[in-house]
Design a protein around this motif. Structure first.
Motif, mmCIF file in Angstrom:
data_model
loop_
_atom_site.group_PDB
_atom_site.id
_atom_site.type_symbol
_atom_site.label_atom_id
_atom_site.label_comp_id
_atom_site.label_asym_id
_atom_site.label_seq_id
_atom_site.Cartn_x
_atom_site.Cartn_y
_atom_site.Cartn_z
ATOM 1 N N ALA A 126 3.453 -7.630 -6.379
ATOM 2 C CA ALA A 126 3.713 -6.196 -6.253
ATOM 3 C C ALA A 126 4.552 -5.653 -7.408
ATOM 4 N N VAL A 127 5.328 -6.510 -8.044
ATOM 5 C CA VAL A 127 6.198 -6.059 -9.134
ATOM 6 C C VAL A 127 5.417 -5.930 -10.433
ATOM 7 N N THR A 128 4.521 -6.875 -10.702
ATOM 8 C CA THR A 128 3.863 -6.923 -12.013
ATOM 9 C C THR A 128 2.480 -6.261 -12.043
ATOM 10 N N THR A 129 1.846 -6.059 -10.905
ATOM 11 C CA THR A 129 0.516 -5.444 -10.898
ATOM 12 C C THR A 129 0.617 -3.971 -11.260
ATOM 13 N N GLU A 130 -0.156 -3.575 -12.256
ATOM 14 C CA GLU A 130 -0.133 -2.177 -12.693
ATOM 15 C C GLU A 130 -0.833 -1.274 -11.670
ATOM 16 N N PHE A 170 -11.242 -14.496 3.195
ATOM 17 C CA PHE A 170 -10.257 -15.236 3.996
ATOM 18 C C PHE A 170 -8.835 -14.806 3.668
ATOM 19 N N VAL A 171 -8.585 -14.274 2.468
ATOM 20 C CA VAL A 171 -7.220 -13.885 2.101
ATOM 21 C C VAL A 171 -6.746 -12.660 2.858
ATOM 22 N N ALA A 172 -7.660 -11.962 3.506
ATOM 23 C CA ALA A 172 -7.258 -10.845 4.362
ATOM 24 C C ALA A 172 -6.646 -11.338 5.666
ATOM 25 N N ILE A 173 -6.811 -12.621 5.946
ATOM 26 C CA ILE A 173 -6.328 -13.215 7.189
ATOM 27 C C ILE A 173 -5.218 -14.226 6.933
ATOM 28 N N LEU A 174 -5.304 -14.922 5.800
ATOM 29 C CA LEU A 174 -4.381 -16.005 5.471
ATOM 30 C C LEU A 174 -3.670 -15.688 4.162
ATOM 31 N N GLY A 175 -2.352 -15.598 4.187
ATOM 32 C CA GLY A 175 -1.595 -15.308 2.978
ATOM 33 C C GLY A 175 -1.658 -16.448 1.986
ATOM 34 N N ALA A 176 -1.497 -16.136 0.710
ATOM 35 C CA ALA A 176 -1.580 -17.152 -0.341
ATOM 36 C C ALA A 176 -0.377 -17.047 -1.261
ATOM 37 N N ALA A 177 0.118 -18.204 -1.673
ATOM 38 C CA ALA A 177 1.240 -18.213 -2.606
ATOM 39 C C ALA A 177 0.810 -17.813 -4.003
ATOM 40 N N THR A 178 -0.486 -17.929 -4.284
ATOM 41 C CA THR A 178 -1.010 -17.444 -5.558
ATOM 42 C C THR A 178 -1.292 -15.954 -5.399
ATOM 43 N N PRO A 179 -0.471 -15.084 -5.967
ATOM 44 C CA PRO A 179 -0.562 -13.667 -5.624
ATOM 45 C C PRO A 179 -1.765 -12.966 -6.251
ATOM 46 N N GLN A 180 -2.334 -12.077 -5.482
ATOM 47 C CA GLN A 180 -3.417 -11.185 -5.915
ATOM 48 C C GLN A 180 -3.371 -9.997 -4.950
ATOM 49 N N VAL A 181 -2.272 -9.240 -5.034
ATOM 50 C CA VAL A 181 -1.927 -8.307 -3.963
ATOM 51 C C VAL A 181 -2.949 -7.188 -3.788
ATOM 52 N N ALA A 182 -3.493 -6.667 -4.885
ATOM 53 C CA ALA A 182 -4.465 -5.582 -4.767
ATOM 54 C C ALA A 182 -5.746 -6.083 -4.096
ATOM 55 N N TYR A 183 -6.203 -7.248 -4.528
ATOM 56 C CA TYR A 183 -7.415 -7.832 -3.937
ATOM 57 C C TYR A 183 -7.203 -8.108 -2.449
ATOM 58 N N THR A 184 -6.091 -8.749 -2.111
ATOM 59 C CA THR A 184 -5.817 -9.087 -0.716
ATOM 60 C C THR A 184 -5.728 -7.829 0.139
ATOM 61 N N ALA A 185 -5.011 -6.825 -0.348
ATOM 62 C CA ALA A 185 -4.873 -5.588 0.422
ATOM 63 C C ALA A 185 -6.213 -4.882 0.590
ATOM 64 N N SER A 186 -7.032 -4.912 -0.450
ATOM 65 C CA SER A 186 -8.339 -4.252 -0.354
ATOM 66 C C SER A 186 -9.227 -4.928 0.677
ATOM 67 N N LYS A 187 -9.156 -6.257 0.762
ATOM 68 C CA LYS A 187 -9.967 -6.981 1.734
ATOM 69 C C LYS A 187 -9.427 -6.804 3.150
ATOM 70 N N GLY A 188 -8.114 -6.646 3.283
ATOM 71 C CA GLY A 188 -7.548 -6.294 4.583
ATOM 72 C C GLY A 188 -8.048 -4.940 5.052
ATOM 73 N N ALA A 189 -8.181 -4.006 4.128
ATOM 74 C CA ALA A 189 -8.721 -2.687 4.467
ATOM 75 C C ALA A 189 -10.161 -2.792 4.942
ATOM 76 N N VAL A 190 -10.931 -3.683 4.315
ATOM 77 C CA VAL A 190 -12.327 -3.886 4.733
ATOM 78 C C VAL A 190 -12.386 -4.371 6.182
ATOM 79 N N LEU A 191 -11.501 -5.298 6.549
ATOM 80 C CA LEU A 191 -11.487 -5.795 7.928
ATOM 81 C C LEU A 191 -11.167 -4.677 8.910
ATOM 82 N N ALA A 192 -10.151 -3.889 8.615
ATOM 83 C CA ALA A 192 -9.753 -2.809 9.516
ATOM 84 C C ALA A 192 -10.865 -1.773 9.655
ATOM 85 N N LEU A 193 -11.469 -1.402 8.539
ATOM 86 C CA LEU A 193 -12.562 -0.429 8.566
ATOM 87 C C LEU A 193 -13.746 -0.968 9.360
ATOM 88 N N THR A 194 -14.038 -2.242 9.174
ATOM 89 C CA THR A 194 -15.159 -2.859 9.885
ATOM 90 C C THR A 194 -14.963 -2.782 11.391
#
Length: 283
Positions: A126-130, A170-194
């Motif tokens: 969240a700090v480094t992603t533009e 799967f990252v929308a359900i399981l957190g990862a220590a390798t960060p990819q916050v925009a991707y993870t958040a976008s896939k979480g949105a897909v689950l909620a919308l679905t």
């Protein structure tokens, strides 16, 4: 009379009755029309080819014109019916045009596979992603699914119902220590919308499910895991000990698209090699 297993005897009529459900079973997507976004490669291409083999007529969309046309050509070469249309899923006009194009070419739309997505190499914490990377990722991965449903659902209603499959992760359900916050958040949105759309349209014969792949041996992920060390770091967490294949996701999508999944809606359909079930992996 014809002798069967164990010496049992059957008349020809009885034998035809026994084998008919298997011998004459139609293709799983016979007489269906499918619109598949992100069809230039990976999951999208494998799914388009598989759907066509199972009897569906296909419209493939992508911003990659060369790859998208290759997918359509492959289907046509093998006796199927397919068209490619350039389309940016983050643009409402393109999504609306893709649905109109599908109905114009094939007269209806039965299956929507909102599959297009990106994982940007500069997506980190969240700090480094533009902000621009966040917006780009959300526009394609989340807004693109929303627009596909916005313009696709009326077509499914006109067809008397159908299936929507949204590619999450799967990252929308399981957190990862390798960060990819925009991707993870976008896939979480897909689950909620679905889930939301599944409930809204459940009594209209429209099913909406999220396909949640685990780590795959696709260009998208391999660009991200660009060293052997990164690959092994991910593999150690997968109980099956390997990356999944795009074709395995295509078969999962085939089930969700088919009438075999007629009582399946609102699901997070995990196809992940067991990664979301694992605390530790087998030795």
């Amino acid at each position: 009379m014809i002798s069967g297993p164990g010496g049992a005897s059957f008349s020809v009529t009885q034998l035809l009755f026994i084998v008919k459900p298997y011998q004459f079973n139609p293709m799983r997507l016979e007489n269906k029309v499918a619109l598949i976004t992100g069809g230039s490669g990976g999951i999208g291409r494998e799914t388009a080819i598989l759907f066509a083999k199972e009897g569906a007529k296909i419209v493939v969309t992508d911003v990659n014109d060369v790859g998208g046309q290759e997918t359509a050509d492959e289907i046509v070469k093998n006796g199927g019916e397919a068209y490619f249309l350039h389309s940016d899923v983050s643009k409402a006009a393109d999504c609306e045009a893709a649905v109109a194009f599908t109905e114009e070419k094939f007269g209806k739309l039965n299956v929507i596979f909102n599959n297009a997505g990106i994982m940007h190499s500069d997506d980190d914490n969240a700090v480094t992603t533009e902000e621009a990377i966040w917006d780009l990722t959300m526009n394609i991965n989340a807004k693109g699914v929303f627009l596909g449903c916005k313009y696709g659902i009326p077509a499914l209603q006109r067809a008397g119902g159908g299936s929507i499959i949204n590619t999450a992760s799967f990252v929308a359900i399981l957190g990862a220590a390798t960060p990819q916050v925009a991707y993870t958040a976008s896939k979480g949105a897909v689950l909620a919308l679905t889930r939301e759309l599944a409930v809204i349209h459940a009594r209209e014969n429209i099913r909406v499910n999220a396909l949640c792949p685990g780590p795959l041996r696709t260009e998208l992920l391999m660009k991200f895991l660009n060293t052997e060390e990164k690959k092994q770091r991910r593999l150690v967490h997968i109980p099956m000990g390997r990356f999944g294949e795009a074709k395995e996701m295509a078969y999962a999508a085939l089930f969700l698209a088919s009438d075999e999944a007629s009582f399946v809606t609102g699901t997070d359909f995990l196809v992940d090699g067991g990664i979301t079930s694992a605390y530790v992996t087998p030795l």
